[in-house]
Enzyme design. Sequence first.
Site, mmCIF file in Angstrom:
data_model
loop_
_atom_site.group_PDB
_atom_site.id
_atom_site.type_symbol
_atom_site.label_atom_id
_atom_site.label_comp_id
_atom_site.label_asym_id
_atom_site.label_seq_id
_atom_site.Cartn_x
_atom_site.Cartn_y
_atom_site.Cartn_z
ATOM 1 N N TYR A 169 -1.697 -1.140 10.276
ATOM 2 C CA TYR A 169 -1.805 -1.390 8.830
ATOM 3 C C TYR A 169 -0.554 -0.883 8.093
ATOM 4 O O TYR A 169 0.050 -1.616 7.302
ATOM 5 C CB TYR A 169 -3.060 -0.696 8.307
ATOM 6 C CG TYR A 169 -3.358 -0.907 6.848
ATOM 7 C CD1 TYR A 169 -3.961 -2.073 6.401
ATOM 8 C CD2 TYR A 169 -3.061 0.075 5.910
ATOM 9 C CE1 TYR A 169 -4.256 -2.258 5.050
ATOM 10 C CE2 TYR A 169 -3.355 -0.093 4.567
ATOM 11 C CZ TYR A 169 -3.946 -1.266 4.133
ATOM 12 O OH TYR A 169 -4.239 -1.437 2.808
ATOM 13 N N SER A 175 0.863 -1.199 0.000
ATOM 14 C CA SER A 175 0.000 0.000 0.000
ATOM 15 C C SER A 175 0.888 1.233 0.000
ATOM 16 O O SER A 175 2.030 1.192 0.471
ATOM 17 C CB SER A 175 -0.871 0.021 1.262
ATOM 18 O OG SER A 175 -1.519 1.272 1.399
HETATM 19 N N1 NAD Z 1 -8.680 -0.486 -1.653
HETATM 20 C C1 NAD Z 1 -7.669 0.305 -1.353
HETATM 21 O O1 NAD Z 1 -7.781 1.552 -1.387
HETATM 22 C C2 NAD Z 1 -6.341 -0.292 -0.977
HETATM 23 C C3 NAD Z 1 -5.215 0.543 -0.971
HETATM 24 C C4 NAD Z 1 -3.978 0.000 -0.677
HETATM 25 C C5 NAD Z 1 -3.840 -1.350 -0.413
HETATM 26 N N2 NAD Z 1 -4.945 -2.146 -0.417
HETATM 27 C C6 NAD Z 1 -4.747 -3.581 -0.176
HETATM 28 O O2 NAD Z 1 -5.284 -4.286 -1.268
HETATM 29 C C7 NAD Z 1 -5.503 -5.641 -0.877
HETATM 30 C C8 NAD Z 1 -6.827 -6.121 -1.449
HETATM 31 O O3 NAD Z 1 -7.884 -5.408 -0.820
HETATM 32 P P1 NAD Z 1 -9.132 -4.822 -1.614
HETATM 33 O O4 NAD Z 1 -8.945 -3.359 -1.679
HETATM 34 O O5 NAD Z 1 -9.350 -5.564 -2.862
HETATM 35 O O6 NAD Z 1 -10.283 -5.065 -0.524
HETATM 36 P P2 NAD Z 1 -11.445 -6.162 -0.434
HETATM 37 O O7 NAD Z 1 -11.970 -6.018 0.944
HETATM 38 O O8 NAD Z 1 -12.373 -5.997 -1.574
HETATM 39 O O9 NAD Z 1 -10.705 -7.551 -0.605
HETATM 40 C C9 NAD Z 1 -9.910 -8.120 0.401
HETATM 41 C C10 NAD Z 1 -10.249 -9.592 0.481
HETATM 42 O O10 NAD Z 1 -9.350 -10.208 1.428
HETATM 43 C C11 NAD Z 1 -10.103 -11.155 2.146
HETATM 44 N N3 NAD Z 1 -9.471 -11.445 3.427
HETATM 45 C C12 NAD Z 1 -9.380 -10.648 4.507
HETATM 46 N N4 NAD Z 1 -8.746 -11.271 5.491
HETATM 47 C C13 NAD Z 1 -8.421 -12.505 5.027
HETATM 48 C C14 NAD Z 1 -7.758 -13.614 5.587
HETATM 49 N N5 NAD Z 1 -7.302 -13.601 6.842
HETATM 50 N N6 NAD Z 1 -7.583 -14.705 4.816
HETATM 51 C C15 NAD Z 1 -8.058 -14.743 3.551
HETATM 52 N N7 NAD Z 1 -8.697 -13.732 2.971
HETATM 53 C C16 NAD Z 1 -8.879 -12.614 3.706
HETATM 54 C C17 NAD Z 1 -11.463 -10.504 2.323
HETATM 55 O O11 NAD Z 1 -12.472 -11.456 2.665
HETATM 56 C C18 NAD Z 1 -11.678 -9.860 0.972
HETATM 57 O O12 NAD Z 1 -12.352 -10.724 0.090
HETATM 58 C C19 NAD Z 1 -5.394 -5.659 0.635
HETATM 59 O O13 NAD Z 1 -4.155 -6.219 1.014
HETATM 60 C C20 NAD Z 1 -5.458 -4.185 1.009
HETATM 61 O O14 NAD Z 1 -4.788 -3.917 2.221
HETATM 62 C C21 NAD Z 1 -6.199 -1.650 -0.699
#
Ligand code: NAD
Length: 277
Positions: free
Chosen positions: A153, A140
């Site tokens: 985080y 991130s």
């Molecule tokens: N959306 C943003 O703005 C953003 C920005 C920077 C980084 N991220 C990172 O992107 C990645 C993907 O997130 P996203 O934005 O697609 O969100 P999202 O919530 O749509 O998807 C995340 C998925 O991870 C799954 N998950 C959570 N904990 C888990 C576990 N212990 N074991 C297995 N699965 C698990 C959730 O059920 C969900 O389906 C994450 O690592 C998040 O930290 C997101």
Amino acid sequence: MGRLDGKVAVITGGASGMGEATAKLFVSQGARVVIGDLQEDKGHAVAASIGPECRFVRADVASSEDVQGLIGEAVNTWGKLDVMYNNAGIGGGEGSIMDCTEEVFDRIIAVDLKGVWLGMKHALPQMLKSGGGSIITTASVSAYMGMMGQGAYGSAKGGVVQLTRVCAVEYASQGIRANCICPGGTLTPILYENPHAPMPVTREEMEERLKYVQPIPRAGLPEDIANAALWLASDESSFVTGQSIIVDGGWMASARQPWGQMQAAAANGSSGAQAAR
Ligand SMILES: NC(=O)c1ccc[n+]([C@@H]2O[C@H](COP(=O)([O-])OP(=O)(O)OC[C@H]3O[C@@H](n4cnc5c(N)ncnc54)[C@H](O)[C@@H]3O)[C@@H](O)[C@H]2O)c1
């Protein structure tokens, strides 16, 4: 011809957001994919919508046994593992260092940092057997900025950037590459269904707010991250390892709209857009 023809990939967090978009893209480019997630109904539905080249396994990335089972599903079904995408993540609004509970801190580190380490640890032996592979992780921009309310985080994501470097140098000579992607504000449920958000926000409201975070005036989309992952998974990036690739519409280049300011504006009832102006 697909850019991932013949490759077998595991994607964690594949039931939603970036993981779901990446699974769709990888299969469309010729890969066979196992997605792992805690959300069983959504995971099964995503796999079914993609087709027989995509399978779902319920897995908690913080559990060594679950991660081994997830990777085992790919190897037992399709014979090998070429790409491990450690994408699952939680958190991002746990409160200040004083307010965050130990329980929340420990869970975020267990999923966002230890979960990535477990993904690497159990993918590496399979990749060594087949002579190489590509490990990708979603970090991130909060790995690089001191963002309010993201002590756990941001620390986990900073750790992931470092873990990526260590993995890259340890296994480069054996054909295994490790890179991470650092998304900026990306329109996925983690932002608009986040139980730790200062106030509830709809998908549409979040999409509007995200327009003003970075110089490119639109929300980041899961497909933006999937496209970066596709390149890192493919042989087109074969001389790239140990890198963190920032996909943020120019946010880090400008520091235009601090995340905390946008969240504070939202908590006060004004939109992020108004705060930015
Ligand atoms: N959306 C943003 O703005 C953003 C920005 C920077 C980084 N991220 C990172 O992107 C990645 C993907 O997130 P996203 O934005 O697609 O969100 P999202 O919530 O749509 O998807 C995340 C998925 O991870 C799954 N998950 C959570 N904990 C888990 C576990 N212990 N074991 C297995 N699965 C698990 C959730 O059920 C969900 O389906 C994450 O690592 C998040 O930290 C997101």
